[in-house]
Design a protein around this motif. Structure first.
Motif, PDB file in Angstrom:
ATOM      1  N   ASN A  76     -23.859  14.935 -20.884  1.00 25.07           N
ATOM      2  CA  ASN A  76     -24.291  14.771 -22.268  1.00 25.07           C
ATOM      3  C   ASN A  76     -23.718  15.856 -23.186  1.00 25.07           C
ATOM      4  O   ASN A  76     -24.447  16.549 -23.882  1.00 25.07           O
ATOM      5  CB  ASN A  76     -25.820  14.791 -22.308  1.00 25.07           C
ATOM      6  CG  ASN A  76     -26.361  14.176 -23.566  1.00 25.07           C
ATOM      7  OD1 ASN A  76     -25.609  13.608 -24.353  1.00 25.07           O
ATOM      8  ND2 ASN A  76     -27.656  14.316 -23.785  1.00 25.07           N
ATOM      9  N   ALA A  77     -22.386  16.008 -23.124  1.00 24.03           N
ATOM     10  CA  ALA A  77     -21.717  16.961 -24.010  1.00 24.03           C
ATOM     11  C   ALA A  77     -20.527  16.206 -24.598  1.00 24.03           C
ATOM     12  O   ALA A  77     -20.298  15.052 -24.254  1.00 24.03           O
ATOM     13  CB  ALA A  77     -21.232  18.165 -23.202  1.00 24.03           C
ATOM     14  N   ASP A  78     -19.770  16.859 -25.480  1.00 26.46           N
ATOM     15  CA  ASP A  78     -18.551  16.204 -25.946  1.00 26.46           C
ATOM     16  C   ASP A  78     -17.619  16.077 -24.758  1.00 26.46           C
ATOM     17  O   ASP A  78     -17.329  17.060 -24.080  1.00 26.46           O
ATOM     18  CB  ASP A  78     -17.886  17.040 -27.037  1.00 26.46           C
ATOM     19  CG  ASP A  78     -18.622  16.867 -28.357  1.00 26.46           C
ATOM     20  OD1 ASP A  78     -19.137  15.763 -28.600  1.00 26.46           O
ATOM     21  OD2 ASP A  78     -18.701  17.834 -29.120  1.00 26.46           O
ATOM     22  N   SER A  79     -17.189  14.868 -24.478  1.00 25.75           N
ATOM     23  CA  SER A  79     -16.349  14.724 -23.298  1.00 25.75           C
ATOM     24  C   SER A  79     -15.179  13.783 -23.555  1.00 25.75           C
ATOM     25  O   SER A  79     -15.254  12.889 -24.394  1.00 25.75           O
ATOM     26  CB  SER A  79     -17.188  14.249 -22.106  1.00 25.75           C
ATOM     27  OG  SER A  79     -17.869  13.063 -22.428  1.00 25.75           O
ATOM     28  N   PHE A  80     -14.093  14.050 -22.839  1.00 21.82           N
ATOM     29  CA  PHE A  80     -12.895  13.227 -22.926  1.00 21.82           C
ATOM     30  C   PHE A  80     -12.572  12.651 -21.564  1.00 21.82           C
ATOM     31  O   PHE A  80     -12.518  13.391 -20.590  1.00 21.82           O
ATOM     32  CB  PHE A  80     -11.681  14.074 -23.336  1.00 21.82           C
ATOM     33  CG  PHE A  80     -11.711  14.577 -24.734  1.00 21.82           C
ATOM     34  CD1 PHE A  80     -11.249  13.798 -25.784  1.00 21.82           C
ATOM     35  CD2 PHE A  80     -12.190  15.856 -25.010  1.00 21.82           C
ATOM     36  CE1 PHE A  80     -11.263  14.278 -27.079  1.00 21.82           C
ATOM     37  CE2 PHE A  80     -12.212  16.336 -26.305  1.00 21.82           C
ATOM     38  CZ  PHE A  80     -11.746  15.553 -27.350  1.00 21.82           C
TER      39      PHE A  80
ATOM     40  N   ALA B 239      -3.794  19.108 -19.867  1.00 24.31           N
ATOM     41  CA  ALA B 239      -3.054  19.135 -21.134  1.00 24.31           C
ATOM     42  C   ALA B 239      -4.003  18.935 -22.315  1.00 24.31           C
ATOM     43  O   ALA B 239      -3.932  19.660 -23.322  1.00 24.31           O
ATOM     44  CB  ALA B 239      -1.975  18.048 -21.118  1.00 24.31           C
ATOM     45  N   PHE B 240      -4.927  17.987 -22.196  1.00 28.72           N
ATOM     46  CA  PHE B 240      -5.933  17.778 -23.249  1.00 28.72           C
ATOM     47  C   PHE B 240      -6.795  19.025 -23.409  1.00 28.72           C
ATOM     48  O   PHE B 240      -7.043  19.493 -24.529  1.00 28.72           O
ATOM     49  CB  PHE B 240      -6.849  16.595 -22.898  1.00 28.72           C
ATOM     50  CG  PHE B 240      -6.326  15.263 -23.321  1.00 28.72           C
ATOM     51  CD1 PHE B 240      -5.357  14.605 -22.583  1.00 28.72           C
ATOM     52  CD2 PHE B 240      -6.810  14.641 -24.459  1.00 28.72           C
ATOM     53  CE1 PHE B 240      -4.876  13.364 -22.964  1.00 28.72           C
ATOM     54  CE2 PHE B 240      -6.341  13.397 -24.858  1.00 28.72           C
ATOM     55  CZ  PHE B 240      -5.368  12.753 -24.103  1.00 28.72           C
TER      56      PHE B 240
ATOM     57  N   LYS C 191      -8.836  23.966 -26.158  1.00 25.84           N
ATOM     58  CA  LYS C 191      -9.105  25.409 -26.036  1.00 25.84           C
ATOM     59  C   LYS C 191      -8.315  26.203 -27.072  1.00 25.84           C
ATOM     60  O   LYS C 191      -8.834  27.165 -27.652  1.00 25.84           O
ATOM     61  CB  LYS C 191      -8.745  25.881 -24.619  1.00 25.84           C
ATOM     62  CG  LYS C 191      -9.166  27.307 -24.316  1.00 25.84           C
ATOM     63  CD  LYS C 191     -10.677  27.413 -24.217  1.00 25.84           C
ATOM     64  CE  LYS C 191     -11.138  28.855 -24.168  1.00 25.84           C
ATOM     65  NZ  LYS C 191     -12.606  28.968 -24.216  1.00 25.84           N
ATOM     66  N   LEU C 192      -7.066  25.816 -27.315  1.00 22.58           N
ATOM     67  CA  LEU C 192      -6.253  26.580 -28.269  1.00 22.58           C
ATOM     68  C   LEU C 192      -6.720  26.334 -29.698  1.00 22.58           C
ATOM     69  O   LEU C 192      -6.691  27.234 -30.538  1.00 22.58           O
ATOM     70  CB  LEU C 192      -4.768  26.252 -28.110  1.00 22.58           C
ATOM     71  CG  LEU C 192      -4.172  26.625 -26.756  1.00 22.58           C
ATOM     72  CD1 LEU C 192      -2.651  26.527 -26.782  1.00 22.58           C
ATOM     73  CD2 LEU C 192      -4.597  28.020 -26.311  1.00 22.58           C
TER      74      LEU C 192
ATOM     75  N   ASN D 151       2.011  19.804 -12.309  1.00 21.40           N
ATOM     76  CA  ASN D 151       2.681  20.817 -13.124  1.00 21.40           C
ATOM     77  C   ASN D 151       1.779  21.372 -14.213  1.00 21.40           C
ATOM     78  O   ASN D 151       1.865  22.551 -14.559  1.00 21.40           O
ATOM     79  CB  ASN D 151       3.958  20.250 -13.744  1.00 21.40           C
ATOM     80  CG  ASN D 151       5.177  20.669 -12.946  1.00 21.40           C
ATOM     81  OD1 ASN D 151       5.065  20.923 -11.746  1.00 21.40           O
ATOM     82  ND2 ASN D 151       6.321  20.764 -13.589  1.00 21.40           N
ATOM     83  N   HIS D 152       0.916  20.531 -14.755  1.00 24.81           N
ATOM     84  CA  HIS D 152      -0.027  21.045 -15.757  1.00 24.81           C
ATOM     85  C   HIS D 152      -0.899  22.118 -15.129  1.00 24.81           C
ATOM     86  O   HIS D 152      -1.185  23.145 -15.739  1.00 24.81           O
ATOM     87  CB  HIS D 152      -0.914  19.914 -16.293  1.00 24.81           C
ATOM     88  CG  HIS D 152      -0.162  18.896 -17.074  1.00 24.81           C
ATOM     89  ND1 HIS D 152       0.440  19.186 -18.283  1.00 24.81           N
ATOM     90  CD2 HIS D 152       0.100  17.595 -16.819  1.00 24.81           C
ATOM     91  CE1 HIS D 152       1.030  18.097 -18.735  1.00 24.81           C
ATOM     92  NE2 HIS D 152       0.851  17.120 -17.862  1.00 24.81           N
TER      93      HIS D 152
END
Ligand SMILES: Cc1ncc(C[n+]2csc(CCOP(=O)(O)OP(=O)(O)O)c2C)c(N)n1
Ligand code: SF4
Ligand code: SF4
Ligand code: SF4
Ligand SMILES: [Mg+2]
Lengths: 278, 92
Positions: free
Chosen positions: A66-70, A79-80, A85-86, A108-109
């Motif tokens: 229950n948080a903002d999630s992708f 990568a997302f 974070k940046l 590689n990420h």
């Protein structure tokens, strides 16, 4: 014994999505449970938490919290997460994803996020195969293991994820199995409190697909394998922490500090802007 | 424990062991058996009843034996079991 009351951790989950879709005895639910236990014990502000996952059975985890999630594309959660974070370094950004997602298509990420010390936190559910797509061989499948694409036994040497993470520069590295729920929860709490790139590998049962092909038809049989094979060796050499049918080395392997990418980036930007205005 | 260290605690009469209340959300259980198998006090067992998911959820054998370690709560993949300390204001 009582019934019909709400689970105390339900507030950390999207109630409408529970019960989750994972199979009986699947370790993904234990990882989710340990994660929300850690959120609860640290009283993490859900408005400051972002959970990102890729594609796979464990990829559903982001949607249950229950948080903002992708729920991102396959192999790309790091990568997302790097982008989030940046742009917003004040947010806690956690990636929860699978061995296939993070170390095959997304390998590689992973190594470059660790090398750059981007302050994201990565939890990998290592169930030794691509569970969601029917149990193909993956980068952590043990030698000789049977999968749908290695019906005569796997001949590919697996990655040792804690060694890979440590060598790539991760500042916190641990491995537990889903039977070590207490240590796992304590490790997740550490991971959430650290600044730099942090990684936990969770050895997790996939009884429905991986176990079925490897004489461990139930979650309980897979958990019994973990119980019999696990050896706790904190701060031992991650290069030697391999996973074989006889031995699963677990513990914390790395716990160091160094400047994060976002810290150096924002310092550099501030410096350049100051010089320009002078 | 070596014998010479053993004695009955002096306050054994005054101290009451916390009592547990075990909650089982039966229809959420997928019957993996982790809670039953890994309970250190063997407080739980598989029941005969069949829940909404077609599996046998656990049932409590003897709540008095529960030591409130909460391992069942932590190991359940399906958020189907948890334990609380019984509030014994009026005695229980
Ligand atoms: C670009 C792309 N390639 C392949 C797939 C198919 N695919 C979906 S999940 C998956 C592997 C998942 O394995 P893992 O990350 O270990 O997760 P698990 O299901 O085991 O939890 C693959 C190859 C996809 N969705 N997208
Ligand atoms: S297929 Fe395997 S990993 Fe996927 S939900 Fe079922 S047990 Fe879990
Ligand atoms: S709290 Fe501990 S002792 Fe009590 S039922 Fe759960 S696992 Fe068993
Ligand atoms: S651990 Fe949870 S899902 Fe598994 S049998 Fe116990 S209550 Fe049911
Ligand atoms: Mg997998």
């Amino acid at each position: 014994m009582m019934e019909a009351v709400e689970h105390p951790l339900l507030k950390y989950l999207r109630a409408a999505m529970i019960p989750h879709i994972w199979c009986s005895g699947c370790g993904n639910g234990i990882i989710l449970n340990a994660f929300v236990h850690a959120l609860d014990e640290l009283q993490i502000d859900l408005n400051k938490l972002v959970v990102v996952s890729g594609i796979g059975c464990i990829g559903r985890a982001a949607g249950y919290i229950n948080a903002d999630s992708f729920h991102t594309t396959h192999g790309r959660p790091i990568a997302f997460a790097t982008g989030v974070k940046l742009a917003k370094p004040e947010l806690e950004v956690v990636v929860i994803s699978g061995d296939g997602d993070l170390f095959a298509i997304g390998g590689n990420h992973f190594i470059h996020a660790a090398r750059r010390n981007i302050g994201i936190k990565v939890i990998c559910a290592n169930n030794f195969n691509y569970g969601m797509t029917g149990g193909q061989v993956g980068p952590t499948t043990p030698l000789e293991a049977l999968t749908t694409t290695t019906p005569y036994g796997n001949i590919e040497h697996p990655f040792n994820l804690v060694h890979l993470a440590a060598a790539s520069g991760a500042t916190y590295v641990a491995r537990w199995t889903t039977l070590h729920v207490r240590m796992l929860t304590a490790s997740i709490k550490k991971l959430l409190q650290r600044k730099g790139f942090s990684f936990i590998e969770v050895v997790s049962p996939c009884p429905e697909i991986y176990g079925r092909h490897n004489k461990m038809r139930t979650g309980l049989e897979m958990m019994e394998w973990f119980r019999e094979a696990s050896v706790i060796a904190n701060f031992s050499d991650p290069a030697k922490a391999e996973i074989t049918p006889e031995k699963i080395v677990v513990g914390e392997f790395v716990d160091i500090e160094k400047p994060t990418y976002e810290q150096l980036l924002y310092e550099k930007m501030a410096k350049l802007m100051k010089e320009e205005s002078e | 424990m070596p014998e010479r260290l053993w004695r009955t605690p002096l306050d054994v009469e005054k101290i009451s062991r916390p009592k547990a209340e075990i909650y089982i959300l039966k229809d959420q259980c997928k019957g993996c058996g982790f809670c039953i198998h890994y309970c250190p006090k063997k407080v739980l067992e598989e029941s005969d009843e069949i829940n909404a998911r077609g599996v046998h959820p656990p049932r409590v054998v003897d709540e008095k034996n529960c030591v409130l370690c909460s391992f069942c709560t932590a190991v359940c993949p399906d958020f189907a079991i948890f334990v609380k300390e019984k509030q014994c204001k009026d005695g229980c």
